[in-house]
Write an enzyme that holds these catalytic residues in place. Structure first.
Site, PDB file in Angstrom:
ATOM      1  N   ASP A  97      18.191   1.232  -3.911  1.00 52.95           N
ATOM      2  CA  ASP A  97      18.590  -0.033  -3.280  1.00 52.95           C
ATOM      3  C   ASP A  97      17.651  -0.318  -2.108  1.00 52.95           C
ATOM      4  OD1 ASP A  97      20.266  -2.217  -2.794  1.00 52.95           O
ATOM      5  OD2 ASP A  97      21.681  -1.072  -1.563  1.00 52.95           O
ATOM      6  N   ASP A 119      11.909  -4.339  -2.160  1.00 47.24           N
ATOM      7  CA  ASP A 119      12.347  -5.493  -1.380  1.00 47.24           C
ATOM      8  C   ASP A 119      11.217  -5.963  -0.471  1.00 47.24           C
ATOM      9  OD1 ASP A 119      13.506  -7.363   0.191  1.00 47.24           O
ATOM     10  OD2 ASP A 119      15.171  -6.121   0.886  1.00 47.24           O
ATOM     11  N   GLU A 149      12.844  -9.285  -4.875  1.00 41.76           N
ATOM     12  CA  GLU A 149      13.703 -10.222  -4.119  1.00 41.76           C
ATOM     13  C   GLU A 149      12.893 -11.363  -3.547  1.00 41.76           C
ATOM     14  OE1 GLU A 149      16.636  -8.536  -1.479  1.00 41.76           O
ATOM     15  OE2 GLU A 149      16.956 -10.435  -0.438  1.00 41.76           O
ATOM     16  N   HIS A 193      24.785  -9.555   3.952  1.00 41.36           N
ATOM     17  CA  HIS A 193      25.084  -8.117   4.024  1.00 41.36           C
ATOM     18  C   HIS A 193      26.093  -7.772   5.132  1.00 41.36           C
ATOM     19  CE1 HIS A 193      21.209  -7.510   1.756  1.00 41.36           C
ATOM     20  NE2 HIS A 193      21.999  -6.657   1.155  1.00 41.36           N
ATOM     21  N   GLY A 194      26.819  -6.684   4.933  1.00 42.83           N
ATOM     22  CA  GLY A 194      27.660  -6.120   5.987  1.00 42.83           C
ATOM     23  C   GLY A 194      29.095  -6.617   5.956  1.00 42.83           C
ATOM     24  N   HIS A 226      23.016  -9.698  -3.861  1.00 46.30           N
ATOM     25  CA  HIS A 226      23.316  -8.698  -2.838  1.00 46.30           C
ATOM     26  C   HIS A 226      24.412  -9.263  -1.936  1.00 46.30           C
ATOM     27  CE1 HIS A 226      19.895  -5.734  -3.094  1.00 46.30           C
ATOM     28  NE2 HIS A 226      19.615  -6.602  -4.043  1.00 46.30           N
ATOM     29  N   SER A 229      30.242  -8.345  -0.818  1.00 49.66           N
ATOM     30  CA  SER A 229      31.574  -7.870  -0.432  1.00 49.66           C
ATOM     31  C   SER A 229      32.414  -9.061   0.026  1.00 49.66           C
ATOM     32  CB  SER A 229      31.466  -6.837   0.696  1.00 49.66           C
ATOM     33  OG  SER A 229      31.138  -5.573   0.153  1.00 49.66           O
ATOM     34  N   SER A 272      30.028  -2.761   1.393  1.00 54.56           N
ATOM     35  CA  SER A 272      30.888  -2.837   2.584  1.00 54.56           C
ATOM     36  C   SER A 272      32.377  -2.766   2.251  1.00 54.56           C
ATOM     37  CB  SER A 272      30.601  -4.126   3.363  1.00 54.56           C
ATOM     38  OG  SER A 272      29.274  -4.111   3.810  1.00 54.56           O
TER      39      SER A 272
HETATM   40  P1  13P Z   1      27.700  -5.789   1.088  1.00 53.88           P
HETATM   41  O1  13P Z   1      27.324  -5.381   2.468  1.00 53.88           O
HETATM   42  O2  13P Z   1      28.188  -7.212   1.066  1.00 53.88           O
HETATM   43  O3  13P Z   1      28.649  -4.873   0.434  1.00 53.88           O
HETATM   44  O4  13P Z   1      26.348  -5.780   0.204  1.00 53.88           O
HETATM   45  C1  13P Z   1      25.819  -4.582  -0.286  1.00 53.88           C
HETATM   46  C2  13P Z   1      24.438  -4.732  -0.801  1.00 53.88           C
HETATM   47  O5  13P Z   1      23.893  -5.800  -0.959  1.00 53.88           O
HETATM   48  C3  13P Z   1      23.711  -3.488  -1.144  1.00 53.88           C
HETATM   49  O6  13P Z   1      22.386  -3.735  -1.476  1.00 53.88           O
HETATM   50  O1  G3H Z   2      22.465  -3.453   1.650  1.00 55.35           O
HETATM   51  C1  G3H Z   2      22.507  -2.278   2.046  1.00 55.35           C
HETATM   52  C2  G3H Z   2      23.538  -1.352   1.548  1.00 55.35           C
HETATM   53  O2  G3H Z   2      24.825  -1.725   1.960  1.00 55.35           O
HETATM   54  C3  G3H Z   2      23.194   0.053   1.936  1.00 55.35           C
HETATM   55  O3  G3H Z   2      23.436   0.260   3.283  1.00 55.35           O
HETATM   56  O4  G3H Z   2      21.242   1.093   4.119  1.00 55.35           O
HETATM   57  O5  G3H Z   2      23.375   1.502   5.396  1.00 55.35           O
HETATM   58  O6  G3H Z   2      22.934   2.712   3.246  1.00 55.35           O
HETATM   59  P1  G3H Z   2      22.706   1.479   4.064  1.00 55.35           P
HETATM   60 ZN    ZN Z   3      21.551  -5.480  -0.475  1.00 56.49          ZN
END
Ligand code: 13P
Ligand code: G3H
Ligand code: ZN
EC number: 4.1.2.13
Length: 324
Positions: A97, A119, A149, A193-194, A226, A229, A272
Site C-alpha cells: 500500500d 504512489d 495513482e 484518508h484517516g 483509497h 472508511s 481507519s
Molecule cells: P481510510 O483511512 O479511509 O481507512 O483509508 C485507507 C487507505 O486508503 C489505505 O490505503
Molecule cells: O492510507 C494509509 C493506510 O491507512 C496505512 O496507514 O501508513 O499508518 O500504516 P499507515
Molecule cells: Zn490509501
C-alpha cells in the site's frame, strides 16, 4: 531483511488481474484491508472465509517497519493455509500500500508480494508517469500487478499529508494508463484518508460525475478508491465513553461506496474503520474489567469486533461475498 527471495505463486497468492476483471463485470469491489499484526490478519481471513470473499491484504511502509517485513510476509503466507483450514480457500492478494519508491516496490516483489502500489501522485505528472512505468516494467516480468495513482486525496498517506483534495483530472487518465501500463488506477474523487475526514454537519459526497467521465475515457479499466472508511459513529462514541478523546468527525457514507462499487471501482481501501473497531473493543474491556491483564482477553474481543466489521463491509458495502 533476510534473503527470502520468492515468487508469489509459490506462496499460493494471486495477483489482482483476474479478481479485478470479475469485479468490474460483476459490479462489486474487492476489500483491501490493511494489517500490521496477527489479530488483524486473523479477523480479515476469518471474515473472508466466512463470506467466501476474495481479499487484498495490504501492507504499508509503516506496517513493514512496525511489524518487521519478514514476519509480515510469512504471516501472509500462513494466511493462505489458514483460509484453507477454515474450509474456504479464498483468493488472496498480498499488496504493498502506498509504495513510495522503485526500491521499496522491488523489495516487496522479491519477497513474495503479488501486487504493489507505486504512489507518485504527489509528483509532477511526467515524473509520476516515469516512476510508475519503471515499476510496471519491473513488476510485469514477475506477473506482479501494479496500482498507480492520479490526483491527491486530502488526509494523511503515511508521512505525507494534504489539506485539500486535488481531484483526478479525467483528461489525464488515458495518457497515464497508456504510457505507464499500470493494471489499476487509484483516483481522487472526494474520499479522504484517516479517521478525521469531515466535520459533523458536512455532507461529503463522492464525485460520481468525475468517476463516470473517467469510466467513459477508459471503459472497464479497474479503478481503486483509497480513504474509504465511513467512521462509524457508534465506534467513536464507544471509544470516547471509555476514556478516549477522539474529535467528532464523519466519513464517507456506506451508501455512496456501495454505488461506487457497482461501477468500475473494483478495490476499496479500508483501514481507519478497523482501527476504530479495535480501539473501541480494547477500551471497553480495559475500562469495564480493570483487573484484566491477559492480552488475549482484550485482543480477542478486538479481533471479534474487527471480523464483524469486515463481514459487514463485504456484504453491505463491497458486495464481494460468494465471489471467491
Ligand atoms: P481510510 O483511512 O479511509 O481507512 O483509508 C485507507 C487507505 O486508503 C489505505 O490505503
Ligand atoms: O492510507 C494509509 C493506510 O491507512 C496505512 O496507514 O501508513 O499508518 O500504516 P499507515
Ligand atoms: Zn490509501
Amino acid at each position: 531483511m533476510q534473503n527470502i527471495s520468492v515468487g508469489f505463486k509459490e506462496l499460493g497468492l494471486v495477483n489482482s488481474r483476474d479478481l479485478f476483471a470479475k469485479a468490474v463485470s460483476g459490479g462489486y469491489a474487492i476489500p483491501a484491508y490493511n494489517f500490521n499484526n496477527l489479530e488483524q490478519l486473523q479477523a480479515i481471513i476469518m471474515a473472508c472465509a466466512e463470506t467466501a470473499s476474495p481479499v487484498i491484504l495490504q501492507v504499508s511502509k509503516g506496517a513493514r517497519s512496525y511489524a518487521n517485513e519478514t514476519l509480515l510476509r510469512f504471516l501472509a503466507q500462513g494466511a493462505v493455509a489458514y483460509a484453507a483450514e477454515l474450509g474456504t480457500p479464498v483468493p488472496i492478494v498480498l499488496h504493498l500500500d502506498h509504495g513510495d519508491s522503485f526500491e521499496l516496490c522491488k523489495d516487496c516483489i522479491e519477497s513474495g508480494f503479488s501486487s504493489v502500489m507505486i504512489d507518485g501522485s504527489h509528483l509532477p505528472y511526467e515524473e509520476n508517469v516515469a516512476l510508475t512505468k519503471k515499476v510496471v516494467e519491473y513488476a510485469h516480468q514477475f506477473d506482479v500487478t501494479v496500482e498507480g495513482e492520479l490526483g491527491v486525496l486530502a488526509g494523511i498517506e503515511d508521512e505525507i499529508s494534504a489539506a485539500h483534495h486535488t481531484y483526478t483530472q479525467p483528461e489525464e487518465v488515458e495518457d497515464f494508463v497508456a504510457k505507464t501500463g499500470v493494471d489499476s488506477l487509484a483516483i481522487s474523487i472526494g474520499t479522504s484518508h484517516g479517521a478525521f475526514k469531515f466535520k459533523p454537519g458536512e455532507d461529503p459526497k463522492i464525485r460520481l460525475d468525475i468517476l463516470t467521465e473517467i469510466e467513459r475515457r477508459i471503459p472497464g479499466f479497474p479503478i481503486v478508491l483509497h480513504g474509504s472508511s465511513s467512521v462509524p459513529q457508534d465506534l467513536v462514541k464507544t471509544i470516547n465513553e471509555h476514556g478516549g478523546k477522539l474529535k467528532d468527525a464523519i466519513g464517507i457514507s456506506e451508501d455512496q461506496l456501495r454505488l461506487a462499487a457497482k461501477s468500475a471501482v473494483c478495490k476499496i481501501n479500508i483501514d481507519s474503520d478497523g482501527r476504530l473497531a479495535m480501539t473501541a473493543a480494547i477500551r471497553k474491556v480495559l475500562d469495564e474489567k480493570p483487573e484484566e491483564f491477559d492480552p488475549r482477553k482484550y485482543l480477542g474481543p478486538a479481533r471479534d469486533a474487527l471480523k464483524q466489521l469486515y463481514i459487514h463491509k463485504i456484504i453491505n458495502v463491497l458486495g464481494s461475498n460468494n465471489k471467491a
